[in-house]
Design an enzyme around this catalytic site. Structure first.
Site, PDB file in Angstrom:
ATOM      1  CG  HIS A 305      -2.032   0.985   1.173  1.00 45.63           C
ATOM      2  ND1 HIS A 305      -1.875   2.310   1.479  1.00 45.63           N
ATOM      3  CD2 HIS A 305      -3.347   0.817   0.824  1.00 45.63           C
ATOM      4  CE1 HIS A 305      -3.046   2.927   1.334  1.00 45.63           C
ATOM      5  NE2 HIS A 305      -3.940   2.052   0.931  1.00 45.63           N
ATOM      6  CG  ASP A 363      -7.815  -2.038  -2.528  1.00 48.68           C
ATOM      7  OD1 ASP A 363      -8.950  -1.577  -2.366  1.00 48.68           O
ATOM      8  OD2 ASP A 363      -6.783  -1.356  -2.424  1.00 48.68           O
TER       9      ASP A 363
END
Length: 428
Positions: A305, A363
């Site tokens: 991320h 995600d």
């Protein structure tokens, strides 16, 4: 505790800049007076620039922390629900029983769309992407509620906030139904926020649909985990549009458009596309090797991320939710889910991934859960927008009521031609 001033020395000139201290996070250098002294800062992407002062959400990417109004996201995801989290984002405190009941009731009784908006849906191609429809319909709400343009009126701001939070799920579900060529399903006031969305998405006039409570809870948790995430691209877009006192529906439409970008809201869709490309659990080793090879150009989507250099706190919650859903539906033997679980195992155990902190992110898991809920990939970003609307509204309202409000006006480093003289076309 006061903070020392920063001293900038340039071309024989000494410039003193005050520093500011937040309740959490690094101190910031206040550069607001710098322009008057002949200089601007240069920070493409605003990676080292605090564009605003906010007390809504705090992220520490190194430590893997995400707080909403001081409450850790783990506690909200486990013990709260999405509407209670939205109330917290808006008001700064958790509601008591009466406040929560009134808030939930207000949202459920504003979920209907104006009947004339049916004509707007019919103007799109049947294969229009749901996000294209959502951007348009949300923006068009300004034409149905012109009084919302008075953003100085606290009552108009509040009713606009409720309308957006309540109606965006209906817009998203109807975008999907229109895409499929199925009749629109109207919202049900007696259902929870997540149950109502699942009902509008999957029900049809021919048979009843009763949302599975485990699946509804999983979706509600997805909403909580995506409700707000500090000053990301779409939130900054909402604030920038709102800084001109634009209609709130236009501001949220702008944020929705920004979220649509594949570098922002499309990551969970990309993660599933990657699994489809891998095709079979037997090929995972091949793709992991490609990911480790810097010359291959291949990336494992759904890992790592930009902000979190530790485990994304939302990912651990989503991982648990993912397994709850797969257990409930008996999908652990599904080929795609088997690939996902194998990749997850490798990322959590392989030294390469651990060293580079390429943990599975939110995600990766949310895409798997949404697919298990029977939601097509074209709707993933729409659901992200639905959830993030709660945070966008809170950020927009905070900006509007902030003292000393100014319209956003970034500066630039000009690298074009210096002054030139115009010559008639026959002399060029």
């Amino acid at each position: 505790m006061s903070t020392p001033n920063a001293i900038l020395q340039i071309d024989g000139q000494t410039i003193e800049l005050p520093t500011m201290q937040g309740s959490l996070g690094p101190d910031v250098i206040d550069t607001r007076t710098l322009g008057g002294q002949g200089y601007f800062t240069y920070d493409p992407g605003f990676l080292s620039t605090a564009s605003c002062s906010s007390n809504i959400t705090y992220i520490d990417g190194d430590e893997g922390l995400l707080y909403h109004r001081g409450y850790p996201i783990e506690q909200l995801a486990e013990q709260s629900d999405f509407l209670e989290t939205a109330y917290l984002l808006w008001h700064g405190e958790l509601p008591n029983g009466d406040q929560k009941r009134d808030f939930d009731n207000m949202v459920s009784h504003h979920s209907m769309l104006h009947d004339q908006m049916l004509s707007l849906f019919k103007g799109f191609r049947r294969d229009a992407h749901p996000m294209a429809v959502m951007v348009s319909i949300i923006g068009a709400m300004a034409a149905f509620y012109p009084e919302s343009a008075d953003v100085d009126d606290p009552h108009q701001r509040e009713i606009s906030m409720f309308r957006l939070l309540a109606k965006v799920p209906t817009v998203a579900a109807w975008s999907y139904k229109y895409n499929k060529g199925e009749p629109f399903i109207y919202p049900q006031n007696h259902m929870s926020y997540a149950e109502n969305f699942l009902h509008m998405l999957h029900a049809n006039p021919c048979e009843t649909y009763t949302p599975n409570p485990v699946l509804a809870r999983a979706l509600d948790r997805i909403f909580i985990l995506h409700a707000d995430h500090e000053q990301n691209a779409s939130t900054s877009t909402v604030r920038m549009a709102g800084s001109s006192y634009a209609n709130p529906f236009a501001c949220i439409a702008a944020g929705t458009a920004c979220l649509w970008g594949p570098l922002h809201g499309g990551a969970n869709e990309s993660a599933l596309a990657m699994l489809a490309e891998i095709g079979d659990v037997s090929r995972i080793g091949e793709f992991v090797d490609r990911a480790k090879d810097k010359t291959s150009g291949f990336r494992l989507m759904g890992f790592g991320h930009r902000v979190y250099k530790n485990m994304d706190p939302r990912a651990a919650i989503m991982r648990q939710t993912c397994h709850e859903v797969l257990d409930e539906l008996g999908l652990h033997d599904d080929p795609l889910f088997k690939m996902a679980l194998k990749l997850e195992q490798i990322a959590l155990e392989d030294e390469y991934f651990i060293e580079k902190k390429l943990y599975p992110n939110v995600d990766f898991y949310s895409g798997i859960v949404l697919r298990a809920l029977g939601i097509p990939t074209s709707m993933f970003t729409a659901i992200f927008a639905l959830a993030r609307t709660a945070g966008w509204i809170a950020q927009w309202n905070e900006m509007i009521v902030s003292p000393g409000h100014k319209i956003a006006r970034p500066r630039q480093l000009y690298t074009g031609s210096q002054r030139r003289e115009f010559a008639p076309v026959e002399q060029r």
